[in-house]
Design a protein around this motif. Sequence first.
Motif, PDB file in Angstrom:
ATOM      1  N   MET A 122      -2.486 -13.370   2.366  1.00 18.33           N
ATOM      2  CA  MET A 122      -1.231 -12.718   2.024  1.00 18.33           C
ATOM      3  C   MET A 122      -0.079 -13.580   2.533  1.00 18.33           C
ATOM      4  O   MET A 122      -0.097 -14.045   3.656  1.00 18.33           O
ATOM      5  CB  MET A 122      -1.215 -11.330   2.667  1.00 18.33           C
ATOM      6  N   LYS A 123       0.902 -13.792   1.693  1.00 21.18           N
ATOM      7  CA  LYS A 123       2.014 -14.641   2.112  1.00 21.18           C
ATOM      8  C   LYS A 123       2.893 -13.927   3.130  1.00 21.18           C
ATOM      9  O   LYS A 123       2.945 -12.701   3.176  1.00 21.18           O
ATOM     10  CB  LYS A 123       2.827 -15.096   0.909  1.00 21.18           C
ATOM     11  N   GLU A 124       3.556 -14.720   3.941  1.00 19.30           N
ATOM     12  CA  GLU A 124       4.424 -14.147   4.977  1.00 19.30           C
ATOM     13  C   GLU A 124       5.674 -13.554   4.357  1.00 19.30           C
ATOM     14  O   GLU A 124       6.160 -14.004   3.322  1.00 19.30           O
ATOM     15  CB  GLU A 124       4.816 -15.225   5.983  1.00 19.30           C
ATOM     16  N   ARG A 125       6.196 -12.561   5.047  1.00 23.16           N
ATOM     17  CA  ARG A 125       7.414 -11.896   4.605  1.00 23.16           C
ATOM     18  C   ARG A 125       8.611 -12.814   4.813  1.00 23.16           C
ATOM     19  O   ARG A 125       8.722 -13.483   5.816  1.00 23.16           O
ATOM     20  CB  ARG A 125       7.576 -10.603   5.413  1.00 23.16           C
ATOM     21  N   THR A 126       9.508 -12.830   3.860  1.00 19.53           N
ATOM     22  CA  THR A 126      10.748 -13.578   3.965  1.00 19.53           C
ATOM     23  C   THR A 126      11.657 -12.869   4.958  1.00 19.53           C
ATOM     24  O   THR A 126      11.821 -11.648   4.875  1.00 19.53           O
ATOM     25  CB  THR A 126      11.447 -13.653   2.584  1.00 19.53           C
ATOM     26  N   PRO A 127      12.252 -13.609   5.913  1.00 20.94           N
ATOM     27  CA  PRO A 127      13.162 -12.951   6.868  1.00 20.94           C
ATOM     28  C   PRO A 127      14.264 -12.186   6.138  1.00 20.94           C
ATOM     29  O   PRO A 127      14.812 -12.654   5.142  1.00 20.94           O
ATOM     30  CB  PRO A 127      13.737 -14.121   7.671  1.00 20.94           C
ATOM     31  N   GLY A 128      14.577 -10.992   6.644  1.00 25.58           N
ATOM     32  CA  GLY A 128      15.613 -10.164   6.027  1.00 25.58           C
ATOM     33  C   GLY A 128      15.133  -9.398   4.811  1.00 25.58           C
ATOM     34  O   GLY A 128      15.923  -8.752   4.129  1.00 25.58           O
ATOM     35  N   ARG A 129      13.833  -9.487   4.518  1.00 30.10           N
ATOM     36  CA  ARG A 129      13.266  -8.800   3.365  1.00 30.10           C
ATOM     37  C   ARG A 129      12.104  -7.915   3.809  1.00 30.10           C
ATOM     38  O   ARG A 129      11.505  -8.145   4.852  1.00 30.10           O
ATOM     39  CB  ARG A 129      12.753  -9.805   2.317  1.00 30.10           C
ATOM     40  N   LEU A 130      11.813  -6.891   3.027  1.00 27.89           N
ATOM     41  CA  LEU A 130      10.713  -5.969   3.293  1.00 27.89           C
ATOM     42  C   LEU A 130       9.717  -6.029   2.142  1.00 27.89           C
ATOM     43  O   LEU A 130      10.108  -6.146   0.989  1.00 27.89           O
ATOM     44  CB  LEU A 130      11.229  -4.534   3.384  1.00 27.89           C
ATOM     45  N   ARG A 131       8.455  -5.903   2.476  1.00 28.73           N
ATOM     46  CA  ARG A 131       7.421  -5.759   1.446  1.00 28.73           C
ATOM     47  C   ARG A 131       7.060  -4.283   1.386  1.00 28.73           C
ATOM     48  O   ARG A 131       6.672  -3.693   2.395  1.00 28.73           O
ATOM     49  CB  ARG A 131       6.189  -6.583   1.787  1.00 28.73           C
ATOM     50  N   ILE A 132       7.208  -3.696   0.207  1.00 30.85           N
ATOM     51  CA  ILE A 132       6.926  -2.280   0.028  1.00 30.85           C
ATOM     52  C   ILE A 132       6.171  -2.074  -1.285  1.00 30.85           C
ATOM     53  O   ILE A 132       6.052  -2.992  -2.096  1.00 30.85           O
ATOM     54  CB  ILE A 132       8.215  -1.414   0.054  1.00 30.85           C
ATOM     55  N   GLU A 133       5.688  -0.854  -1.488  1.00 30.66           N
ATOM     56  CA  GLU A 133       5.053  -0.469  -2.740  1.00 30.66           C
ATOM     57  C   GLU A 133       5.705   0.814  -3.234  1.00 30.66           C
ATOM     58  O   GLU A 133       6.136   1.646  -2.438  1.00 30.66           O
ATOM     59  CB  GLU A 133       3.560  -0.202  -2.537  1.00 30.66           C
ATOM     60  N   VAL A 134       5.766   0.950  -4.554  1.00 35.05           N
ATOM     61  CA  VAL A 134       6.243   2.171  -5.194  1.00 35.05           C
ATOM     62  C   VAL A 134       5.118   2.648  -6.106  1.00 35.05           C
ATOM     63  O   VAL A 134       4.591   1.859  -6.900  1.00 35.05           O
ATOM     64  CB  VAL A 134       7.533   1.923  -6.002  1.00 35.05           C
ATOM     65  N   VAL A 135       4.735   3.927  -5.988  1.00 36.14           N
ATOM     66  CA  VAL A 135       3.628   4.453  -6.788  1.00 36.14           C
ATOM     67  C   VAL A 135       4.006   5.762  -7.472  1.00 36.14           C
ATOM     68  O   VAL A 135       4.798   6.545  -6.963  1.00 36.14           O
ATOM     69  CB  VAL A 135       2.354   4.682  -5.943  1.00 36.14           C
ATOM     70  N   PHE A 136       3.415   5.944  -8.644  1.00 35.34           N
ATOM     71  CA  PHE A 136       3.530   7.200  -9.391  1.00 35.34           C
ATOM     72  C   PHE A 136       2.230   7.367 -10.158  1.00 35.34           C
ATOM     73  O   PHE A 136       1.648   6.383 -10.632  1.00 35.34           O
ATOM     74  CB  PHE A 136       4.706   7.181 -10.367  1.00 35.34           C
ATOM     75  N   ALA A 137       1.769   8.604 -10.290  1.00 39.41           N
ATOM     76  CA  ALA A 137       0.509   8.848 -10.991  1.00 39.41           C
ATOM     77  C   ALA A 137       0.572  10.095 -11.848  1.00 39.41           C
ATOM     78  O   ALA A 137       1.229  11.075 -11.501  1.00 39.41           O
ATOM     79  CB  ALA A 137      -0.628   8.978  -9.987  1.00 39.41           C
ATOM     80  N   LEU A 138      -0.114  10.003 -12.955  1.00 38.73           N
ATOM     81  CA  LEU A 138      -0.402  11.142 -13.813  1.00 38.73           C
ATOM     82  C   LEU A 138      -1.905  11.374 -13.709  1.00 38.73           C
ATOM     83  O   LEU A 138      -2.624  10.510 -13.202  1.00 38.73           O
ATOM     84  CB  LEU A 138      -0.017  10.820 -15.266  1.00 38.73           C
ATOM     85  N   PRO A 139      -2.408  12.494 -14.185  1.00 40.67           N
ATOM     86  CA  PRO A 139      -3.856  12.705 -14.100  1.00 40.67           C
ATOM     87  C   PRO A 139      -4.662  11.590 -14.764  1.00 40.67           C
ATOM     88  O   PRO A 139      -5.746  11.249 -14.324  1.00 40.67           O
ATOM     89  CB  PRO A 139      -4.069  14.043 -14.818  1.00 40.67           C
ATOM     90  N   SER A 140      -4.110  10.984 -15.801  1.00 43.95           N
ATOM     91  CA  SER A 140      -4.848   9.977 -16.558  1.00 43.95           C
ATOM     92  C   SER A 140      -4.484   8.530 -16.216  1.00 43.95           C
ATOM     93  O   SER A 140      -5.133   7.604 -16.695  1.00 43.95           O
ATOM     94  CB  SER A 140      -4.604  10.190 -18.052  1.00 43.95           C
TER      95      SER A 140
END
Length: 108
Positions: free
Chosen positions: A1-19
Amino acid sequence: MKERTPGRLRIEVVFALPSRQELVSLEIVDGATVGAAIELSQIAERFPDQDLSRCAAGVWGHVVDREHRLKDGDRVELYRPLLMEPQEARRELAAKGKSMRRKVGGER
């Protein structure tokens, strides 16, 4: 996994439907909000039939305001409205002599 850039955040955004579910990984500016992350993820464009602006948002299973500031590694989740309150669903099942427990093999 690459290192985080200073001053930046690594995040995830998720959404799900049943399918279907979508997970978008982003690197955003430190101090960004949940709302900004949702917008930058463009996840709403992946679900044009859903009004994601009306969905509650959370971080790691805890509902938060869209102005909540994110930390590195946070997972932003969008929650669909409940079709029925869980207590009411249990009442209806009980009236039919059933329960919410799963049977062996995943059947109900």
